[in-house]
Design a protein around this motif. Sequence first.
Motif, PDB file in Angstrom:
ATOM      1  N   ASP A 180     -50.748 -36.537  62.638  1.00 13.57           N
ATOM      2  CA  ASP A 180     -50.573 -37.567  61.608  1.00 13.57           C
ATOM      3  C   ASP A 180     -51.591 -38.683  61.778  1.00 13.57           C
ATOM      4  O   ASP A 180     -51.960 -39.354  60.824  1.00 13.57           O
ATOM      5  N   VAL A 181     -51.993 -38.913  63.031  1.00 18.34           N
ATOM      6  CA  VAL A 181     -52.948 -39.973  63.349  1.00 18.34           C
ATOM      7  C   VAL A 181     -54.028 -39.392  64.247  1.00 18.34           C
ATOM      8  O   VAL A 181     -53.736 -38.702  65.220  1.00 18.34           O
ATOM      9  N   LEU A 182     -55.296 -39.659  63.894  1.00 17.91           N
ATOM     10  CA  LEU A 182     -56.432 -39.244  64.725  1.00 17.91           C
ATOM     11  C   LEU A 182     -57.085 -40.500  65.285  1.00 17.91           C
ATOM     12  O   LEU A 182     -57.564 -41.345  64.516  1.00 17.91           O
ATOM     13  N   ILE A 183     -57.069 -40.653  66.597  1.00  9.99           N
ATOM     14  CA  ILE A 183     -57.755 -41.778  67.224  1.00  9.99           C
ATOM     15  C   ILE A 183     -59.099 -41.282  67.738  1.00  9.99           C
ATOM     16  O   ILE A 183     -59.162 -40.447  68.636  1.00  9.99           O
ATOM     17  N   LEU A 184     -60.158 -41.765  67.135  1.00 12.83           N
ATOM     18  CA  LEU A 184     -61.508 -41.394  67.562  1.00 12.83           C
ATOM     19  C   LEU A 184     -61.931 -42.415  68.611  1.00 12.83           C
ATOM     20  O   LEU A 184     -62.337 -43.532  68.285  1.00 12.83           O
ATOM     21  N   ASN A 185     -61.788 -42.028  69.876  1.00 14.70           N
ATOM     22  CA  ASN A 185     -61.999 -42.947  70.995  1.00 14.70           C
ATOM     23  C   ASN A 185     -63.443 -42.867  71.523  1.00 14.70           C
ATOM     24  O   ASN A 185     -64.166 -41.921  71.241  1.00 14.70           O
ATOM     25  N   LYS A 186     -63.840 -43.876  72.294  1.00 17.16           N
ATOM     26  CA  LYS A 186     -65.189 -43.973  72.881  1.00 17.16           C
ATOM     27  C   LYS A 186     -66.279 -44.082  71.816  1.00 17.16           C
ATOM     28  O   LYS A 186     -67.396 -43.576  71.991  1.00 17.16           O
ATOM     29  N   CYS A 187     -65.935 -44.738  70.702  1.00 12.12           N
ATOM     30  CA  CYS A 187     -66.898 -44.892  69.602  1.00 12.12           C
ATOM     31  C   CYS A 187     -68.111 -45.716  70.011  1.00 12.12           C
ATOM     32  O   CYS A 187     -69.180 -45.601  69.394  1.00 12.12           O
ATOM     33  N   ASP A 188     -67.962 -46.530  71.043  1.00 16.01           N
ATOM     34  CA  ASP A 188     -69.070 -47.379  71.489  1.00 16.01           C
ATOM     35  C   ASP A 188     -70.157 -46.584  72.201  1.00 16.01           C
ATOM     36  O   ASP A 188     -71.244 -47.113  72.455  1.00 16.01           O
ATOM     37  N   ARG A 189     -69.886 -45.317  72.506  1.00 15.69           N
ATOM     38  CA  ARG A 189     -70.827 -44.530  73.292  1.00 15.69           C
ATOM     39  C   ARG A 189     -71.758 -43.660  72.451  1.00 15.69           C
ATOM     40  O   ARG A 189     -72.586 -42.930  72.984  1.00 15.69           O
ATOM     41  N   ILE A 190     -71.613 -43.695  71.115  1.00 19.67           N
ATOM     42  CA  ILE A 190     -72.531 -42.930  70.266  1.00 19.67           C
ATOM     43  C   ILE A 190     -73.053 -43.834  69.149  1.00 19.67           C
ATOM     44  O   ILE A 190     -72.488 -44.890  68.873  1.00 19.67           O
TER      45      ILE A 190
END
Length: 404
Positions: A180-190
């Motif tokens: 139901d929820v997708l957390i796209l984590n570590k966005c600061d690394r790309i």
Amino acid sequence: MNEQKIPVAVLSGYLGAGKTTVLNHILSNRNGLRVAVIVNDLSEVNVDAELIKDGGGLSRTEEALVEMSNGCICCTLREDLLREVEKLAKQNRFDYILIESTGVGEPVPVAQTFTYLDEEHGIDLSQFCRLDSMITVVDAYRFWSDFSSGETLLERKQAASEEDTREVVDLLIDQIEFCDVLILNKCDRISGDELNELEGVLRTLQPRAKLIRASHGKVDPSEILHTGLFDFDEASASAGWIREMEKSVHIPETEEYGIASFVYERAKPFHSGRLMEWMVNWPEEIVRSKGTVWLATRNDMGQSLSQAGPSIRFGPSGYWVAALPEQERQEILQDESEVFEHWDPEHGDRINKIVFIGIDMDRAQIVSSLDDCLLTELEMRMDWSSFPDEFPAVETRQQEEVVH
């Protein structure tokens, strides 16, 4: 009454995606919410539970931490999970239950635990609690390397058992396509462009889920708790390939960053030899595909194709309605009139119908090359059983399994 039932959120995601970091952040910013936490881990020493304790998000008087080791929710510890949730729910001390699933756990069996009566153990969790949301954490930095690795969980020494033959990419897809929820984590690394492309792919794979970008697991608890988003039937039909397959009209779309999907549909069988050759040279730009295949050499039974990255699974999916005994066929046609919609006078419901999702796909070339794998008009009049078939021999399933 629904409001009296304690809500439950399940946190899934591949190993290293940052589930524990997200969990710690939620516990540290819960604004007085009394939370019971169940941590499920495959290792003998439950590192995740220790991290949660060290994170300072638990109070002995307000929260409970249940550690579950040496197994996963969807298999050996299912009874343990049932008992623990039932016990916590009956205590009436908590506002919310958070379950951190093992990194190699599949979400569907967990959701079933909360949706249906477990007859074996006589426990019906729906009496005490309701599944509020299924949350998947994706590692933005490692996603494509894991997706394209071609490795199995056994090769990475992350398997649930010696019999666990799953590939890493299949697990990633299972966790993304049912949530139901997708957390796209570590966005600061790309980079921004890489992030936008990845988000576009995830939205195509899972168009229903609420997508949240995060760095260092920092997510506003109100974004993922008490959402009321979970619905088993909706979640089961939410994957992008299912939605594309069910469209009555397929309009080709060119998405930003070249992300697109289309359905290949032909009422003519594949030549097994030519299709095998095509699959050996699988176009790399196809990220995900799923569908039903009609092989000339296996005319009675439809074949299921499921591909994610380098992983391709192929095998029998059930008998075509047209291949069933007359009485059984008539019963199905009477009860399920939609089967008639594409009924061919000679071949019945047999069809090739495959969804393709990818980046910068050359649709015309893919369609043309697949058309070249179909039987020619001359071959249609030949003995199909004489054609070569190098696909793996698989025991046929029970006749009651039918392709629709």
